[in-house]
Design a protein around this motif. Sequence first.
Motif, PDB file in Angstrom:
ATOM      1  N   VAL A 128      -7.039 -11.432 -10.851  1.00 44.39           N
ATOM      2  CA  VAL A 128      -8.029 -11.248  -9.795  1.00 44.39           C
ATOM      3  C   VAL A 128      -7.412 -10.761  -8.489  1.00 44.39           C
ATOM      4  O   VAL A 128      -8.104 -10.158  -7.660  1.00 44.39           O
ATOM      5  CB  VAL A 128      -8.822 -12.549  -9.560  1.00 44.39           C
ATOM      6  N   ASN A 129      -6.151 -11.017  -8.275  1.00 42.32           N
ATOM      7  CA  ASN A 129      -5.509 -10.630  -7.018  1.00 42.32           C
ATOM      8  C   ASN A 129      -4.638  -9.384  -7.171  1.00 42.32           C
ATOM      9  O   ASN A 129      -3.739  -9.137  -6.367  1.00 42.32           O
ATOM     10  CB  ASN A 129      -4.656 -11.782  -6.486  1.00 42.32           C
ATOM     11  N   ALA A 130      -4.892  -8.595  -8.216  1.00 42.67           N
ATOM     12  CA  ALA A 130      -4.002  -7.477  -8.538  1.00 42.67           C
ATOM     13  C   ALA A 130      -3.856  -6.484  -7.389  1.00 42.67           C
ATOM     14  O   ALA A 130      -2.743  -6.065  -7.048  1.00 42.67           O
ATOM     15  CB  ALA A 130      -4.510  -6.763  -9.790  1.00 42.67           C
ATOM     16  N   GLY A 131      -4.960  -6.069  -6.784  1.00 39.31           N
ATOM     17  CA  GLY A 131      -4.887  -5.063  -5.730  1.00 39.31           C
ATOM     18  C   GLY A 131      -4.077  -5.526  -4.533  1.00 39.31           C
ATOM     19  O   GLY A 131      -3.165  -4.833  -4.067  1.00 39.31           O
ATOM     20  N   ALA A 132      -4.392  -6.699  -4.033  1.00 37.82           N
ATOM     21  CA  ALA A 132      -3.687  -7.224  -2.854  1.00 37.82           C
ATOM     22  C   ALA A 132      -2.220  -7.475  -3.158  1.00 37.82           C
ATOM     23  O   ALA A 132      -1.336  -7.203  -2.323  1.00 37.82           O
ATOM     24  CB  ALA A 132      -4.360  -8.503  -2.374  1.00 37.82           C
ATOM     25  N   LEU A 133      -1.946  -7.992  -4.354  1.00 37.41           N
ATOM     26  CA  LEU A 133      -0.565  -8.286  -4.722  1.00 37.41           C
ATOM     27  C   LEU A 133       0.250  -7.003  -4.862  1.00 37.41           C
ATOM     28  O   LEU A 133       1.405  -6.933  -4.430  1.00 37.41           O
ATOM     29  CB  LEU A 133      -0.542  -9.086  -6.029  1.00 37.41           C
ATOM     30  N   LEU A 134      -0.348  -5.974  -5.433  1.00 37.76           N
ATOM     31  CA  LEU A 134       0.359  -4.707  -5.568  1.00 37.76           C
ATOM     32  C   LEU A 134       0.674  -4.109  -4.198  1.00 37.76           C
ATOM     33  O   LEU A 134       1.782  -3.616  -3.963  1.00 37.76           O
ATOM     34  CB  LEU A 134      -0.476  -3.733  -6.391  1.00 37.76           C
ATOM     35  N   ALA A 135      -0.281  -4.151  -3.281  1.00 45.86           N
ATOM     36  CA  ALA A 135      -0.032  -3.626  -1.939  1.00 45.86           C
ATOM     37  C   ALA A 135       1.135  -4.355  -1.282  1.00 45.86           C
ATOM     38  O   ALA A 135       1.976  -3.729  -0.615  1.00 45.86           O
ATOM     39  CB  ALA A 135      -1.291  -3.762  -1.089  1.00 45.86           C
ATOM     40  N   ARG A 136       1.207  -5.648  -1.486  1.00 53.70           N
ATOM     41  CA  ARG A 136       2.308  -6.422  -0.898  1.00 53.70           C
ATOM     42  C   ARG A 136       3.645  -6.044  -1.530  1.00 53.70           C
ATOM     43  O   ARG A 136       4.655  -5.884  -0.828  1.00 53.70           O
ATOM     44  CB  ARG A 136       2.047  -7.916  -1.087  1.00 53.70           C
ATOM     45  N   GLU A 137       3.664  -5.857  -2.851  1.00 50.91           N
ATOM     46  CA  GLU A 137       4.919  -5.520  -3.521  1.00 50.91           C
ATOM     47  C   GLU A 137       5.394  -4.117  -3.159  1.00 50.91           C
ATOM     48  O   GLU A 137       6.597  -3.880  -2.983  1.00 50.91           O
ATOM     49  CB  GLU A 137       4.758  -5.666  -5.037  1.00 50.91           C
ATOM     50  N   LEU A 138       4.466  -3.179  -3.020  1.00 49.96           N
ATOM     51  CA  LEU A 138       4.852  -1.821  -2.630  1.00 49.96           C
ATOM     52  C   LEU A 138       5.300  -1.749  -1.180  1.00 49.96           C
ATOM     53  O   LEU A 138       6.051  -0.847  -0.796  1.00 49.96           O
ATOM     54  CB  LEU A 138       3.686  -0.856  -2.856  1.00 49.96           C
ATOM     55  N   SER A 139       4.841  -2.688  -0.361  1.00 51.17           N
ATOM     56  CA  SER A 139       5.197  -2.708   1.060  1.00 51.17           C
ATOM     57  C   SER A 139       6.494  -3.450   1.338  1.00 51.17           C
ATOM     58  O   SER A 139       6.954  -3.477   2.484  1.00 51.17           O
ATOM     59  CB  SER A 139       4.072  -3.369   1.869  1.00 51.17           C
ATOM     60  N   ALA A 140       7.095  -4.028   0.315  1.00 50.38           N
ATOM     61  CA  ALA A 140       8.313  -4.816   0.519  1.00 50.38           C
ATOM     62  C   ALA A 140       9.444  -3.932   1.037  1.00 50.38           C
ATOM     63  O   ALA A 140       9.604  -2.789   0.591  1.00 50.38           O
ATOM     64  CB  ALA A 140       8.721  -5.478  -0.783  1.00 50.38           C
ATOM     65  N   PRO A 141      10.218  -4.425   1.984  1.00 46.69           N
ATOM     66  CA  PRO A 141      11.348  -3.636   2.494  1.00 46.69           C
ATOM     67  C   PRO A 141      12.287  -3.257   1.350  1.00 46.69           C
ATOM     68  O   PRO A 141      12.624  -4.073   0.496  1.00 46.69           O
ATOM     69  CB  PRO A 141      12.028  -4.605   3.472  1.00 46.69           C
ATOM     70  N   GLY A 142      12.695  -2.017   1.343  1.00 44.49           N
ATOM     71  CA  GLY A 142      13.640  -1.567   0.337  1.00 44.49           C
ATOM     72  C   GLY A 142      13.019  -1.117  -0.969  1.00 44.49           C
ATOM     73  O   GLY A 142      13.743  -0.700  -1.879  1.00 44.49           O
ATOM     74  N   TYR A 143      11.676  -1.187  -1.075  1.00 43.91           N
ATOM     75  CA  TYR A 143      11.061  -0.742  -2.324  1.00 43.91           C
ATOM     76  C   TYR A 143      11.297   0.752  -2.517  1.00 43.91           C
ATOM     77  O   TYR A 143      11.075   1.550  -1.600  1.00 43.91           O
ATOM     78  CB  TYR A 143       9.561  -1.028  -2.341  1.00 43.91           C
ATOM     79  N   SER A 144      11.742   1.142  -3.702  1.00 39.74           N
ATOM     80  CA  SER A 144      11.991   2.540  -4.021  1.00 39.74           C
ATOM     81  C   SER A 144      10.998   2.988  -5.098  1.00 39.74           C
ATOM     82  O   SER A 144      10.926   2.390  -6.167  1.00 39.74           O
ATOM     83  CB  SER A 144      13.422   2.717  -4.535  1.00 39.74           C
ATOM     84  N   PRO A 145      10.226   4.040  -4.849  1.00 36.03           N
ATOM     85  CA  PRO A 145       9.172   4.430  -5.782  1.00 36.03           C
ATOM     86  C   PRO A 145       9.711   5.100  -7.042  1.00 36.03           C
ATOM     87  O   PRO A 145      10.703   5.831  -7.014  1.00 36.03           O
ATOM     88  CB  PRO A 145       8.328   5.405  -4.976  1.00 36.03           C
ATOM     89  N   ALA A 146       9.063   4.823  -8.150  1.00 37.25           N
ATOM     90  CA  ALA A 146       9.267   5.495  -9.431  1.00 37.25           C
ATOM     91  C   ALA A 146       7.977   5.283 -10.208  1.00 37.25           C
ATOM     92  O   ALA A 146       7.194   4.383  -9.898  1.00 37.25           O
ATOM     93  CB  ALA A 146      10.465   4.926 -10.186  1.00 37.25           C
ATOM     94  N   THR A 147       7.747   6.106 -11.202  1.00 34.78           N
ATOM     95  CA  THR A 147       6.480   6.050 -11.914  1.00 34.78           C
ATOM     96  C   THR A 147       6.193   4.658 -12.467  1.00 34.78           C
ATOM     97  O   THR A 147       7.034   4.056 -13.135  1.00 34.78           O
ATOM     98  CB  THR A 147       6.467   7.061 -13.076  1.00 34.78           C
ATOM     99  N   ILE A 148       5.000   4.162 -12.158  1.00 33.54           N
ATOM    100  CA  ILE A 148       4.516   2.903 -12.728  1.00 33.54           C
ATOM    101  C   ILE A 148       3.665   3.231 -13.948  1.00 33.54           C
ATOM    102  O   ILE A 148       2.757   4.060 -13.877  1.00 33.54           O
ATOM    103  CB  ILE A 148       3.681   2.114 -11.705  1.00 33.54           C
ATOM    104  N   ALA A 149       3.971   2.591 -15.063  1.00 34.34           N
ATOM    105  CA  ALA A 149       3.169   2.754 -16.269  1.00 34.34           C
ATOM    106  C   ALA A 149       2.053   1.712 -16.249  1.00 34.34           C
ATOM    107  O   ALA A 149       2.316   0.513 -16.138  1.00 34.34           O
ATOM    108  CB  ALA A 149       4.036   2.575 -17.510  1.00 34.34           C
ATOM    109  N   LEU A 150       0.836   2.173 -16.341  1.00 41.68           N
ATOM    110  CA  LEU A 150      -0.326   1.290 -16.260  1.00 41.68           C
ATOM    111  C   LEU A 150      -0.935   1.124 -17.652  1.00 41.68           C
ATOM    112  O   LEU A 150      -1.412   2.086 -18.247  1.00 41.68           O
ATOM    113  CB  LEU A 150      -1.352   1.889 -15.295  1.00 41.68           C
ATOM    114  N   GLY A 151      -0.854  -0.100 -18.174  1.00 41.74           N
ATOM    115  CA  GLY A 151      -1.457  -0.383 -19.468  1.00 41.74           C
ATOM    116  C   GLY A 151      -0.496  -0.275 -20.624  1.00 41.74           C
ATOM    117  O   GLY A 151      -0.821   0.307 -21.662  1.00 41.74           O
TER     118      GLY A 151
END
Length: 374
Positions: A128-151
């Motif tokens: 139920v908290n997926a959207g908010a939790l994802l925003a927090r994890e992507l906003s974490a200092p030092g996060y480096s983007p790479a393709t997320i596989a969904l499903g």
Amino acid sequence: MPPDATRPSSFDPEPARRLAAATAPAGGRRGRGATANPSGRYEAARRESFDDGWPSDDAPPPLRTEVRPEQARTLITRNTSPDISFDRSINPYRGCEHGCVYCFARPNHAYLGLSPGLDFETKLFRKVNAGALLARELSAPGYSPATIALGTATDPYQPIEREHRVTRAVLEVLARFRHPVGIVTKSNLVVRDLDLLTDLARDGLVKVAVSVTTLDPALARRLEPRAPHPERRLDAIGRLSAAGIPVMVIAAPVIPSLNDHEIEAILARARAQGAVEASHVLLRLPLELDALVDDWFAEHYPGRRAHVMSLVRAARGGKAYDAAFGTRMTGTGAYADLIAQRMRLARRRLGYPETRRRLRTDLFRVPTDQLSLF
């Protein structure tokens, strides 16, 4: 033990016999994939049905889908597998109502104290908290983007997504952060989110993989009873492609002597709808899935059961499953090599590109409204 771990047990020629006590009456499981509901491997007790001698004409009640809320502690799952193209994934749900009997994720339900059988497709969990939790994890200092596989474990567009929209919430966050995402589904519900997907596709931030197991609707109904009709999946490939979204078709799983003759036809139909990539996965049977699939064959295709299982084991070094990196998806040996060669020839003949598209990571940004989290 991780879901892909190999069991040390030897082959039981009649695993259906082991499930006899857990097999559910056919009337109560109409529209479900699994034929049995064995206890999870971590449960202290084992369920067993028996005849008490009293006659009864009462039909078993149909199994209802239960969806329970879950407050996830983390959303992005990391992996270090060298044979897959992503190192992180998101699964908005646990369990899957599609009921695909062959689903390699079924054994994961045992970690919840539930059965990988019918529980997997009837006792579901939504984050139920997926959207908010994802925003927090992507906003974490030092996060480096790479393709997320969904499903990757359960379908993000299974039927309950129509109501709960957890996948939609995840995509909205990824679009806001301009984060690349690869989606794997066998549902035409994915076209509901064309607005978000076309926005991401314009910047090279998304591609969608659609799984087509068979073109035979009767076989599809038995294998994956609540998944969309094969023609609807092909139509989804066409609609996604027409909107500029790159689509891969996955012929999966390839099941010896059941749907393996359809590989070329599936790739041809998908190519005609605009698919630009194609791959396959050979049937894999980790942990409880070995007995569950064997029991399904005993009910639906008893004459093919021994032959199918012998070919599966021939492609897995004599075991129901081999989790070795590099071969766990496609197997080894003469049969596995034949399937791989047919895939290569079909891709070449149908004009599928030899290389796969890579998604961009240079557009990632943390929206300014997320800074308030800190």
